[in-house]
Structures are given as C-alpha cells and as structure tokens.
Scaffold this active site. Structure first.
Site, PDB file in Angstrom:
ATOM      1  N   ASP A 218      -1.693  -0.644   1.875  1.00  0.00           N
ATOM      2  CA  ASP A 218      -3.067  -0.646   1.742  1.00  0.00           C
ATOM      3  C   ASP A 218      -3.669  -1.350   2.885  1.00  0.00           C
ATOM      4  O   ASP A 218      -3.107  -1.819   4.061  1.00  0.00           O
ATOM      5  CB  ASP A 218      -3.779  -1.132   0.269  1.00  0.00           C
ATOM      6  N   HIS A 241      -3.601   0.318   5.934  1.00  0.00           N
ATOM      7  CA  HIS A 241      -4.902   0.786   6.177  1.00  0.00           C
ATOM      8  C   HIS A 241      -5.825   0.182   7.269  1.00  0.00           C
ATOM      9  O   HIS A 241      -7.277   0.350   7.058  1.00  0.00           O
ATOM     10  CB  HIS A 241      -5.592   0.892   4.857  1.00  0.00           C
TER      11      HIS A 241
END
Ligand SMILES: *[C@@H]1O[C@H](CO)[C@@H](O)[C@H](O)[C@H]1NC(C)=O
Ligand SMILES: *[C@@H]1O[C@H](CO)[C@@H](O)[C@H](O)[C@H]1NC(C)=O
Length: 392
Positions: A218, A241
């Site tokens: 993430d 991310h």
C-alpha cells in the site's frame, strides 16, 4: 574471591555506579526473563523492563540482545515515567505470534502511548502478517488487524535504523504526536499484501522521515487529516502505492494538511508517485503549502496525481463533490518514466477547484514519448521545462 580481586573490583564498581547515575542505567530484557529463542512469550519481560526504565529518575536504556523475542500485543505507557530520556537499543528481532488472531484483535502490536523523549535504535520487527493477508484476500471474516508499531500522543520520539517486515496492517503509525523523527528505516512487505502501508501519520506535527527504503502493498507514506510541518527526504519507495496526502475529506469536520515538504524521492514501479487524494464528499478539510521536489519516477502508473473523486467500495458518494480545498501545491524537478499515458492528472473538485498549483521543471515520458497531462478544475502556473505540456 581473593582479597586481591576484591581490591581490583572496587574501582570498577565505583565506575559502574558513577556512570549509571551520571549517564544512563541499562535494563537488559533478559534480566527480566526474556528468552531469545523466538518461542517463549517475552511480553511480560519487556513490560517489566519498560516499567523499570520508566521509574528511573535518570535517563534509562532498555537493551535487547541479539536473538528472536516473541511478543504478543504490548502497550508501553509513558504518562507516569520519572524521566524523559528512555532509549531502547535493539540488537534482536521482535516476532509477532504466528497465530494472527492474538494481535489481530487488538489493533496494535507494539504501542507507545503518551511517551515523552524516547529513542529506539536498531531492531527488526517481524509482524508475521502472511496468515492474515491470506484470510483477507480469501474474503473470509478476519480479525480487525494490527499495526506493527504505533506512537500515540507522544512527543520527541526518535526511531533510527529499525527494520519492519510483513505487518498485518500498517507498519508504523504516528497519531497525535509532536516532534518525531524516523530515519534509516527499512520497511518491507510484498506488493500484494493488503493495507500494509509503510508509515501513516495522522493528527501530528513536526514529523521528519529521512533516508529510508519502503516497499509494501500500500502507500509507502500516507499523511492523514491534521498532518502539519512534515519533512520527508531521501526515500526509496516501491513497490507500493507511492507517497500520498490522504485519503482526506471522509468526514465533514476534519483538520487540514499543511506545510509538507517531500524531497529527493525515487519511486520504482509504484502505482502512484506524488498523490493527493480526497473523498468525493462534503468536508471542511484543506491541503495547502505542499512542496514536492526532486523526484525520480521509474515506471510509475500515476507519477503526479490529484484525485478528488475517491469513493471506493460503495462509499455512498455518487454525484457528490469533494469539499477539501487544495491550494499552493508545487512540483519542482520531477522527472522519469510513466507506466501509463497520462503522467500528470489533476482531477479536482468542481465546487472547490484546486488553486495555485505550480509545475517547475517536470519531464515525464511514456514509452520514450512525451506523456500526457489532464486537468479538471485545476488552476495554477507552469515554468521551466514542462513535459508533458501543462494543462493548467
Ligand atoms: C514548516 O515545517 C518545517 C518542518 O518540516 C518547519 O521547520 C517550518 O518552521 C514550518 N513552517 C511553518 C511556517 O510553520
Ligand atoms: C526529457 O527526458 C527524456 C528522457 O530522459 C529525454 O530524452 C528528453 O530529452 C527530456 N526532454 C527535454 C526537453 O529535456
């Protein structure tokens, strides 16, 4: 002991007591019963060492020798400490229980609450998140999950040279803290591990994150509501991310994000590079005074992105517009390669357009060609070399 030995020992004893009162008393967790075999639960030993260090009227050091130490959920409370200079020197690895339910129900694995003046040097945290990710990915009913290392309502915290592996959820959270420094960290979890953000910050001011490698499933770093005076420098991010301001604007009443510098970051194969993300919902939140400087993008899907239309999983926002006001965001010296055609995407709120967005010396290519830029409700200016051509 012979007379001669006792005689020899006196100056050493003197030195020991002298140095411990003038400098720092050391509490070795093994002295409190911790076993470095990776299988004996050391939680009580660590809590006892903390209690002793906390009760010390002079600076205190907790020492964790090499080896593996099994810890179940452990909360270290600081409000009654008699000193504000506790050092944890960790030469070993702290291991979470292999049964993910043990810490998965608590929300936190290792937690520091209301601590003033704490320095953690070295150490590896092994969150053993695999079982929980499998549970999560298979759509089963799983416990709420634990963040590996959390600092809450604490001031003057330093974390230096720590490695964090495979957290169930976030690796590190900073919540309600002033003056925190994280440096020389290595944070790692597989690209497909759900919600394993590297460092998440919320309601905090004066956080510096420096010289670190972060690759997770993430965000490498995410800044939530109430983040101000942030300094993020010299970071390698990927997989993951990217670095994100947000998600913001989920709540109507929300603290803003201001005065953030992100400089000298390399993003490798990440989903996003420099992102600002807000829910498409009414909110009084804001983002202002942001400088993104000296970033290198290597095959990044969305190198520069402002997304004000975030509304995943039926978040009940169809037709709504983000209330978060975004202004004074500068992108300076950003170059490299985009993995998609649109390398610069400002998708701002219709009722609250982004303002004072500045692009200076941006060069992003896609397949060896200039990439594309897309703007909706974004106002600002461009100077220097700008590829793709600015749409501001
Ligand atoms: C902005 O944040 C930096 C730390 O990142 C701090 O040194 C500086 O004083 C802050 N500026 C303002 C105006 O608060
Ligand atoms: C932009 O970067 C590419 C790839 O590094 C380079 O070939 C190109 O010359 C740069 N564009 C300009 C105008 O400098």
């Amino acid at each position: 002991m012979s007379k001669k030995l006792i005689f020899l020992a006196i100056p050493f004893l003197f030195l020991f007591f002298y140095s411990s009162s003038a400098m720092s008393t050391t509490y070795n967790v093994q002295g409190f019963g911790a076993k470095s075999d990776g299988g004996s639960d050391c939680t009580n030993a660590f809590l006892s060492a903390w209690a002793a260090a906390c009760a010390s009227v002079s600076p205190a050091t907790i020492y964790v020798p090499p080896g593996r130490y099994l810890l179940s959920a452990a909360s270290f409370w600081g409000q009654n400490c008699k000193n504000n200079a506790i050092t944890m020197r960790i030469d070993g690895t702290l291991v979470a229980p292999s049964d993910y339910n043990v810490i998965g129900r608590t929300g936190n694995w290792i937690k520091f609450e209301s601590v003033v003046g704490l320095s953690i040097y070295g150490g590896t945290l092994d969150g053993q998140g695999t079982g929980l990710w499998d549970c999560k990915n298979s759509g089963k009913n799983c416990p709420r999950r634990a963040t590996s290392l959390g600092f809450y309502n604490s001031n003057n915290v330093l974390v230096s040279g720590l490695t964090s592996l495979n957290s169930q959820m976030f690796h590190i959270i900073i919540d309600g803290c002033q003056n925190t420094r994280l440096q020389g960290l290595t944070i790692s979890a597989p690209e497909n591990s759900p919600n394993t953000d590297g460092i998440h910050i919320i309601s905090s001011s004066g956080v510096a994150i420096m010289n670190s490698h972060i690759g997770t499933g993430d965000d490498c770093i995410s800044l939530g509501p109430g983040s101000s005076n942030m300094w993020i420098e010299n970071i390698n991010c990927g997989p993951g991310h990217g670095i994100s301001i947000g998600s913001l604007g989920l709540d109507m009443q929300e603290a803003g994000v201001k005065n953030v510098t992100v400089k000298t970051v390399t993003f490798s194969g990440t989903e996003n590079g420099l992102r600002v993300k807000t829910w498409a919902k009414p909110s009084n939140g804001f983002v202002s005074g942001i400088l993104f400087q000296h970033a290198v993008m290597v095959n990044v899907q969305n190198p520069i992105i402002i997304d004000q239309n975030y509304c995943p999983n039926n978040g009940k926002c169809p037709g709504q517009d983000s209330g978060v006001r975004i202004s004074d965001v500068t992108y300076q010296d950003i170059h490299g390669t985009s993995a998609t055609e649109v390398a610069v995407n400002f998708d701002c709120s219709k009722n609250n357009p982004c303002s004072d967005i500045k692009l200076e010396d941006v060069n992003l290519t896609y397949n060896d060609q200039p990439a594309m830029a897309s703007c909706a409700n974004a106002k600002g200016s461009a100077s220097g070399l700008i590829e793709p051509t600015s749409c501001l």
